[in-house]
Design a protein around this motif. Structure first.
Motif, PDB file in Angstrom:
ATOM      1  N   LYS A   4       0.795  -1.153  -0.205  1.00 27.13           N
ATOM      2  CA  LYS A   4       0.025   0.030   0.244  1.00 27.13           C
ATOM      3  C   LYS A   4       0.580   1.349  -0.023  1.00 27.13           C
ATOM      4  O   LYS A   4       0.553   1.834  -0.713  1.00 27.13           O
ATOM      5  CB  LYS A   4      -0.433  -0.112   1.131  1.00 27.13           C
ATOM      6  N   VAL A  13       2.453   1.715  -3.235  1.00 26.45           N
ATOM      7  CA  VAL A  13       1.378   2.189  -4.274  1.00 26.45           C
ATOM      8  C   VAL A  13       1.216   3.692  -4.233  1.00 26.45           C
ATOM      9  O   VAL A  13       1.111   4.104  -4.778  1.00 26.45           O
ATOM     10  CB  VAL A  13      -0.387   1.277  -4.129  1.00 26.45           C
ATOM     11  N   GLU A  14       1.637   4.086  -3.198  1.00 28.40           N
ATOM     12  CA  GLU A  14       1.255   5.951  -2.485  1.00 28.40           C
ATOM     13  C   GLU A  14       1.694   6.241  -3.160  1.00 28.40           C
ATOM     14  O   GLU A  14       1.856   7.621  -3.877  1.00 28.40           O
ATOM     15  CB  GLU A  14       0.787   5.437  -0.917  1.00 28.40           C
ATOM     16  N   LYS A  65       1.744   6.500  -6.968  1.00 28.84           N
ATOM     17  CA  LYS A  65       1.139   7.333  -7.043  1.00 28.84           C
ATOM     18  C   LYS A  65       1.468   8.881  -7.003  1.00 28.84           C
ATOM     19  O   LYS A  65       0.977   9.622  -8.915  1.00 28.84           O
ATOM     20  CB  LYS A  65      -0.267   6.770  -6.724  1.00 28.84           C
ATOM     21  N   GLN A  66       2.081   9.159  -6.242  1.00 27.56           N
ATOM     22  CA  GLN A  66       2.813  10.619  -6.146  1.00 27.56           C
ATOM     23  C   GLN A  66       3.181  10.707  -6.897  1.00 27.56           C
ATOM     24  O   GLN A  66       3.652  11.790  -8.083  1.00 27.56           O
ATOM     25  CB  GLN A  66       3.170  10.440  -4.461  1.00 27.56           C
ATOM     26  N   ILE A 110       3.553   9.205 -10.400  1.00 21.20           N
ATOM     27  CA  ILE A 110       2.774   9.473 -11.400  1.00 21.20           C
ATOM     28  C   ILE A 110       2.439  10.926 -11.608  1.00 21.20           C
ATOM     29  O   ILE A 110       2.045  11.627 -12.149  1.00 21.20           O
ATOM     30  CB  ILE A 110       1.345   8.595 -11.773  1.00 21.20           C
ATOM     31  N   LYS A 111       1.284  11.284 -10.898  1.00 23.23           N
ATOM     32  CA  LYS A 111       1.355  12.477 -10.153  1.00 23.23           C
ATOM     33  C   LYS A 111       2.351  14.317 -10.688  1.00 23.23           C
ATOM     34  O   LYS A 111       1.755  14.995 -11.397  1.00 23.23           O
ATOM     35  CB  LYS A 111       0.739  13.392  -8.706  1.00 23.23           C
TER      36      LYS A 111
END
Length: 146
Positions: free
Chosen positions: A78, A81-82, A85-86, A88-89
Motif C-alpha cells: 500500500k 502504491v501511494e 501514485k505520487q 505519477i502525479k
C-alpha cells in the motif's frame, strides 16, 4: 489399573471362601477385563486427541505468523502504491509543464519565423529599391554626361 486388579484379587479371595459366589466373581472379572479394554481404548483416543491438538496448535501458530507477514507485506505494498501514485502525479505535472514550454517555444519560433520572413521581404524590397536607385543614378548620370 493395578489398583483395580488388587481389589479384584482381594474379592477373589473372599469369593473363594464362599463357593456360591464363584459365578459372581467370574462375571466381575469379565466385566473388569471389558472395562480395562475400554480404558485402553479411551487412553489411545485421548493420546490421539492430544497429538491432534498439538498439531492443530502448531498449525494455528504457523497460520498466525503467515497472516502477520501477509499483513505487513500488504501494508508495504500500500505504501509503495501511494509512493508510485505520487510519482505519477509529479510526472504528469512535469509533462504538462513541458507541454506548456513546448507550446510557448513553438509560438516563439513561429513568431520569429514570420518576423524573419518579413525581414527577408523587406531586405529584398530594399535591395530592389537600391538597385532601382542605382540604375536611375547611372541612367541619370549618363544622361547628364551627354
Amino acid at each position: 489399573m493395578t489398583t483395580m486388579r488388587n481389589c479384584m484379587q482381594g474379592l477373589f479371595r473372599i469369593f473363594q471362601r464362599d463357593p456360591d459366589q464363584n459365578n459372581a466373581l467370574r462375571e466381575c472379572e469379565e466385566r473388569l477385563r471389558g472395562l480395562e479394554t475400554e480404558l485402553d481404548e479411551e487412553k489411545r483416543r485421548h493420546a490421539d486427541a492430544q497429538r491432534n491438538l498439538r498439531e492443530s496448535e502448531s498449525r494455528i501458530k504457523e497460520l498466525t505468523f503467515q497472516s502477520d507477514e501477509d499483513r505487513q507485506n500488504n501494508e508495504r505494498m500500500k505504501d509503495q502504491v501511494e509512493e508510485l501514485k505520487q510519482k505519477i502525479k509529479t510526472c504528469e505535472r512535469q509533462i504538462e509543464d513541458e507541454k506548456k514550454i513546448a507550446a510557448t517555444t513553438r509560438e516563439m519560433y513561429e513568431k520569429l519565423k514570420r518576423e524573419m520572413n518579413i525581414e527577408e521581404d523587406n531586405k529584398e524590397k530594399t535591395g530592389q529599391a537600391v538597385s532601382k536607385l542605382r540604375d536611375e543614378g547611372r541612367g541619370g548620370s549618363a544622361s547628364q554626361l551627354s
